[in-house]
Write a protein that holds these residues in place. Structure first.
Motif, short mmCIF file in Angstrom:
data_model
loop_
_atom_site.label_atom_id
_atom_site.label_comp_id
_atom_site.label_asym_id
_atom_site.label_seq_id
_atom_site.Cartn_x
_atom_site.Cartn_y
_atom_site.Cartn_z
N PHE A 1 0.99 -1.25 -0.17
CA PHE A 1 -0.03 0.03 -0.06
C PHE A 1 0.79 1.31 -0.02
O PHE A 1 1.90 1.31 0.62
N PRO A 2 0.41 2.19 -0.73
CA PRO A 2 1.26 3.55 -0.73
C PRO A 2 0.91 4.08 0.57
O PRO A 2 0.11 3.86 1.35
N LEU A 3 1.80 5.03 1.08
CA LEU A 3 1.45 5.63 2.28
C LEU A 3 0.35 6.23 2.78
O LEU A 3 -0.36 5.96 3.83
N CYS A 4 -0.49 6.96 1.58
CA CYS A 4 -1.75 7.51 2.13
C CYS A 4 -2.63 6.43 2.52
O CYS A 4 -3.51 6.54 3.45
N MET A 5 -2.82 5.25 1.98
CA MET A 5 -3.64 4.14 2.11
C MET A 5 -3.12 3.38 3.28
O MET A 5 -3.99 3.07 4.03
N SER B 1 -7.37 9.12 -8.35
CA SER B 1 -5.89 9.28 -8.57
C SER B 1 -5.23 10.18 -7.53
O SER B 1 -5.66 10.70 -6.75
N CYS B 2 -3.85 10.06 -7.73
CA CYS B 2 -2.86 11.00 -6.93
C CYS B 2 -3.58 12.33 -7.15
O CYS B 2 -3.32 13.01 -6.01
N TYR B 3 -3.50 12.97 -8.20
CA TYR B 3 -3.80 14.26 -8.32
C TYR B 3 -5.14 14.42 -7.57
O TYR B 3 -5.12 15.63 -6.95
N LYS B 4 -6.19 13.94 -7.70
CA LYS B 4 -7.33 14.13 -6.98
C LYS B 4 -7.22 14.14 -5.46
O LYS B 4 -7.40 14.91 -4.59
N ILE B 5 -6.32 13.15 -5.02
CA ILE B 5 -6.08 12.95 -3.52
C ILE B 5 -5.08 14.24 -2.94
O ILE B 5 -5.37 14.90 -2.21
N ILE B 6 -4.14 14.64 -3.85
CA ILE B 6 -3.13 15.63 -3.64
C ILE B 6 -3.88 16.93 -3.48
O ILE B 6 -3.88 17.79 -2.54
N SER B 7 -5.12 17.00 -4.30
CA SER B 7 -5.98 18.34 -4.48
C SER B 7 -6.89 18.39 -3.25
O SER B 7 -7.68 19.31 -3.10
N GLY C 1 -6.32 12.06 2.14
CA GLY C 1 -5.27 12.96 1.58
C GLY C 1 -3.99 12.16 1.27
O GLY C 1 -4.03 11.09 1.24
N CYS C 2 -3.05 12.88 0.90
CA CYS C 2 -1.73 12.53 0.59
C CYS C 2 -0.79 12.94 1.62
O CYS C 2 -0.46 14.08 1.87
N PRO C 3 -0.09 12.03 2.22
CA PRO C 3 0.67 12.47 3.33
C PRO C 3 2.03 13.32 3.14
O PRO C 3 2.32 14.25 3.76
N TYR C 4 2.57 13.32 1.55
CA TYR C 4 3.57 13.86 1.46
C TYR C 4 3.07 15.40 1.16
O TYR C 4 3.70 16.37 1.40
N ARG C 5 1.91 15.60 1.13
CA ARG C 5 1.24 16.80 0.69
C ARG C 5 0.44 17.38 2.03
O ARG C 5 0.63 18.72 2.43
N HIS D 1 6.98 18.25 -5.16
CA HIS D 1 6.89 17.24 -6.03
C HIS D 1 6.38 16.04 -5.20
O HIS D 1 7.22 14.96 -4.87
N TYR D 2 5.13 16.11 -4.72
CA TYR D 2 4.66 14.96 -4.13
C TYR D 2 4.74 13.55 -4.49
O TYR D 2 5.05 12.46 -3.94
N GLN D 3 4.37 13.40 -5.76
CA GLN D 3 4.34 12.20 -6.49
C GLN D 3 5.71 11.64 -6.64
O GLN D 3 5.99 10.27 -6.57
N LEU D 4 6.76 12.69 -6.95
CA LEU D 4 8.14 12.09 -7.00
C LEU D 4 8.62 11.47 -5.59
O LEU D 4 9.26 10.76 -5.44
N ALA D 5 8.05 12.26 -4.66
CA ALA D 5 8.51 12.00 -3.01
C ALA D 5 7.96 10.34 -2.91
O ALA D 5 8.59 9.43 -2.47
N CYS D 6 6.64 10.22 -3.55
CA CYS D 6 5.94 8.74 -3.25
C CYS D 6 6.86 7.90 -4.38
O CYS D 6 6.99 6.68 -3.62
N THR D 7 7.39 8.32 -5.41
CA THR D 7 8.09 7.48 -6.30
C THR D 7 9.45 6.93 -5.72
O THR D 7 9.92 5.77 -5.58
N GLY E 1 7.09 6.71 -12.64
CA GLY E 1 6.65 7.45 -11.53
C GLY E 1 5.20 6.99 -10.93
O GLY E 1 4.39 6.20 -11.70
N ILE E 2 5.11 7.44 -9.94
CA ILE E 2 3.68 7.00 -9.19
C ILE E 2 2.69 8.12 -9.65
O ILE E 2 2.97 9.35 -9.05
N ASN E 3 1.57 7.85 -10.04
CA ASN E 3 0.40 8.72 -10.56
C ASN E 3 -0.95 8.26 -9.81
O ASN E 3 -1.97 8.86 -10.02
N HIS E 4 -1.00 6.96 -9.40
CA HIS E 4 -2.15 6.46 -8.74
C HIS E 4 -1.85 5.35 -7.86
O HIS E 4 -0.78 4.60 -7.90
N PRO E 5 -2.59 5.35 -6.63
CA PRO E 5 -2.28 4.48 -5.75
C PRO E 5 -2.51 3.18 -6.01
O PRO E 5 -1.76 2.22 -5.44
N ASN E 6 -3.53 2.95 -6.87
CA ASN E 6 -3.75 1.66 -7.45
C ASN E 6 -2.41 1.18 -8.26
O ASN E 6 -2.25 0.01 -8.37
#
Ligand code: SF4
Length: 189
Positions: A19-23, A100-106, A116-120, A152-158, A172-177
């Motif tokens: 699971f990515p950190l958000c999940m 998607s990451c975009y939606k979660i980060i926003s 939400g996204c922990p990096y953000r 660069h939150y998605q790069l941080a996740c990557t 790169g990571i652009n979606h938790p799934n």
């Protein structure tokens, strides 16, 4: 879109490895508090649908936690509907798509929210602690924090993904799934 199914009994292990950190954060909070507010139920619930948890297992999963806090009756009355809804079994029968990451980060989580996204959305201190619990080493953590400082939150996740899996993630990571399926491909080639 059809997904390969995952089994409820494997979910704790999968949360740790893939699971990515958000999940992972929402999953841990749900286990700790036996509750998640609406935004979390949507973000985690749709993710779990996306990784292949079927509706019956999803109901069992949420019921097991929520009933410890609000009781079985209230769970069935107030919360089971949303889960069926997420699977398109209630209301307009829309089949909801995982975020998607975009939606979660926003998104804009408020007090007591865990979506939400922990990096953000995490403070630096909380993010460092979360990365350390995930097993990210201190050098990789500094690289991650550097990306976060530059927004660069998605790069941080990557970078987190790469540190934990020991291989590059060129797309790169652009979606938790996508994080989940890329992780599973590496762990179970
Ligand atoms: Fe989740 Fe995407 Fe944020 Fe990673 S970048 S924690 S997958 S929202």
């Amino acid at each position: 879109k059809e997904y390969a199914e995952i089994s409820l009994k494997d979910i704790d292990q999968l949360a740790k490895t893939s699971f990515p950190l958000c999940m992972r954060h929402q999953f841990d909070k749900l286990k700790e508090d036996h509750h998640l507010k609406h935004g979390g139920r949507m973000q985690l619930g749709l993710f779990l649908k996306g990784v292949g948890l079927n509706l019956d297992d999803a109901l069992a999963f949420w019921r097991a936690e929520f009933s410890k806090k609000v009781g079985l009756e209230k769970f069935e009355k107030e919360y089971a509907y949303t889960i069926r809804h997420n699977y398109g079994k209630e209301g307009k029968r829309t089949d909801y798509t995982p975020y998607s990451c975009y939606k979660i980060i926003s998104s804009t989580p408020g007090a007591g929210d865990h979506h939400g996204c922990p990096y953000r959305h995490f403070s630096e201190e909380n993010l460092r602690a979360a990365l350390s619990r995930m097993g990210v080493n201190s050098r990789a953590t500094e690289d991650v924090m550097n990306k976060v400082r530059n927004r660069h939150y998605q790069l941080a996740c990557t970078l987190t993904f790469e540190a934990l899996h020991g291989v590059p993630c060129d797309a790169g990571i652009n979606h938790p799934n996508q994080y989940f399926s890329d992780s599973q491909k590496i762990l179970h080639p």
